[in-house]
Design an enzyme around this catalytic site. Structure first.
Site, PDB file in Angstrom:
ATOM      1  N   SER A   1      33.178 -30.493   1.675  1.00 37.75           N
ATOM      2  CA  SER A   1      33.469 -28.864   1.168  1.00 37.75           C
ATOM      3  C   SER A   1      34.790 -29.044   0.472  1.00 37.75           C
ATOM      4  O   SER A   1      35.567 -27.736   0.348  1.00 37.75           O
ATOM      5  CB  SER A   1      32.480 -28.670   0.905  1.00 37.75           C
TER       6      SER A   1
ATOM      7  N   LYS B   1      30.612 -18.542  -0.101  1.00 39.86           N
ATOM      8  CA  LYS B   1      31.629 -18.792  -0.084  1.00 39.86           C
ATOM      9  C   LYS B   1      32.676 -17.945  -0.520  1.00 39.86           C
ATOM     10  O   LYS B   1      34.232 -17.695   0.093  1.00 39.86           O
ATOM     11  CB  LYS B   1      32.312 -19.840  -0.569  1.00 39.86           C
TER      12      LYS B   1
END
Length: 345
Positions: free
Chosen positions: A240, A285
Site C-alpha cells: 500500500s 491510515k
C-alpha cells in the site's frame, strides 16, 4: 452466615471466576489500528528513505508520508477484553481472523508475503515514476508465470527491445503489442540477456477467463540507469505504500518541489502503468496521518466511500485513480489553482 447470604457469596465468586477465565480465552479476531507514518522525502537512520542514483535529481520540500496500519500478527491472540476495547475505539476495527489471514498461515509466512508485496510495490513505483517523469528506459521482464508460454523461455531481467519487430519503449507497449495478435499466434521478442541480444519466439495463449485475449505470461518493469533504494528495513510491509514511493521518486527526478512545503500523506497500491489501487485500513491510515500533522491525504478512488467515515476534521481528502492524477492534483494544490478531485459522500 445465613443460607441466603452463603448462596449469594458463592454465586458472586462463581461469576467472578467465570468472567476471569473467559477473559483469558483468545477470540478469533484481529485488530486494525493506526500505524506509524514515514516521510518518504525524509531520512530513516541517517539515510534518505528514497535514494535515487544514476540520474540528475532535484531538491524537494514538504513532507510526503506513507501511512500504515498496525495489524494483530498471526502469532498473537486477542483476549475478550482487548477485543472489546478495540471495538469501542472509533480509530480501530475488528475483523475475523480468517478474513485477514489464511487459516494455516504462520507468522513467518505472513511476514514473507508482506515483504514480497513491499518489494513488488517498489519495483512498480519505479516503473510508474520513470514514465511520469519522462526518464528514458527500456521495458524488462519482471516476472514469469509458471506454465505460461514464457516459462523457460523468458527470464526476469531480460530487457525487451522489440515485440514482433516493433520497438517497445514504454511498459504499456509490451502488452499492447502482444494483444495485437490472436491466441495461438507466434510472437517474437528481441531481448538482451547477459549483455547479448537474442530472439525468443513464444506461442500466445489465452488469458484465463478471457479465451480471446492473448497473453504470454510476463509482468513488465523497467531497465534504466536510475537506481532507486528504499531504506526502510523490515519495519513496513505490504503493497500500500506504492503511490507514496512513486510520488517521492517523481519529485526527486523532476525540477521544482512538487509539494511546495505542504504536509501530504497518501496510501494506495500502484502498478507499472501508474494505476492506483485500493487498500485496507483507510480510516486508520487517515487517523495516523492527521495525528502526524498532515493536511492533505491522497485516497485511492475506490476507498473514498470508506474514507468519508473517518474523522477528517482538518485534513483534505483528494481522490486519485492514477499517478498522473496525483501529480496533477498536488501541482494544483501547490499553485493554489486548478482542479483537485475530492472524495465526496
Amino acid at each position: 452466615m445465613t443460607r441466603r447470604t452463603a448462596t449469594l457469596v458463592t454465586s458472586i465468586i462463581t461469576l467472578v471466576l467465570t468472567l476471569g477465565l473467559v477473559s483469558l480465552f483468545p477470540v478469533n479476531f484481529v485488530s486494525f489500528s493506526p500505524g506509524p507514518v514515514k516521510d518518504t522525502l525524509g531520512q530513516a537512520k541517517d539515510q534518505p528513505v528514497i535514494e535515487v542514483k544514476g540520474y540528475e535529481t532535484f531538491p524537494t520540500n514538504g513532507r510526503l508520508d506513507l501511512t500504515t496500519v498496525s495489524v494483530t500478527s498471526p502469532g498473537r491472540d486477542l483476549t475478550l477484553p482487548q477485543a472489546m476495547r478495540n471495538w469501542l475505539d472509533p480509530h480501530r476495527d475488528l475483523f475475523p481472523r480468517d478474513v485477514i489471514y489464511p487459516p494455516e498461515q504462520t507468522e513467518a509466512e505472513a511476514e514473507q508475503e508482506s515483504t514480497a508485496e513491499m518489494t513488488g510495490s517498489q519495483d512498480s513505483a519505479v516503473a510508474a515514476a520513470l514514465q511520469e517523469a519522462a526518464v528514458p528506459f527500456h521495458p524488462k521482464v519482471s516476472s514469469v508465470s509458471k506454465d505460461s508460454p514464457a516459462d523457460g523461455k523468458l527470464k526476469p531481467n531480460d530487457v525487451i527491445y522489440k515485440v514482433n519487430g516493433v520497438a517497445a519503449t514504454k511498459v504499456p507497449q509490451v502488452g499492447e503489442l502482444v494483444r495485437k495478435n490472436k491466441v495461438g499466434d507466434p510472437i517474437t521478442f528481441l531481448i538482451r540477456r547477459g549483455g547479448k541480444e537474442q530472439t525468443v519466439t513464444l506461442k500466445a495463449a489465452a488469458t484465463p477467463g478471457d479465451p480471446k485475449r492473448p497473453m504470454v505470461g510476463i509482468t513488465v518493469g523497467v531497465d534504466s540507469p536510475v537506481k532507486v533504494t528504499v531504506n526502510l528495513g523490515q519495519d513496513i510491509g505490504g503493497p500500500s505504500a506504492g503511490l507514496a514511493f512513486a510520488l517521492a521518486i517523481y519529485d526527486k527526478l523532476t525540477p521544482g518541489p512538487l509539494l511546495d512545503g505542504k504536509h501530504v500523506a497518501s496510501t494506495g497500491t500502484i502498478d507499472a502503468l501508474g494505476q492506483v489501487g485500493a487498500i485496507g485500513g483507510i480510516q486508520q491510515k487517515i487517523a495516523g496521518a492527521r495525528d502526524a500533522g498532515a493536511t492533505v491525504f491522497l485516497v485511492p478512488g475506490s476507498n473514498c466511500a470508506a474514507a468519508m467515515h473517518a474523522d477528517v476534521d482538518g485534513i483534505q481528502l483528494v481522490k486519485v485513480e492514477t499517478l498522473h492524477q496525483a501529480v496533477t492534483a498536488l501541482t494544483a494544490l501547490a499553485k493554489g489553482s486548478g482542479e483537485v478531485p475530492a472524495c465526496t459522500p
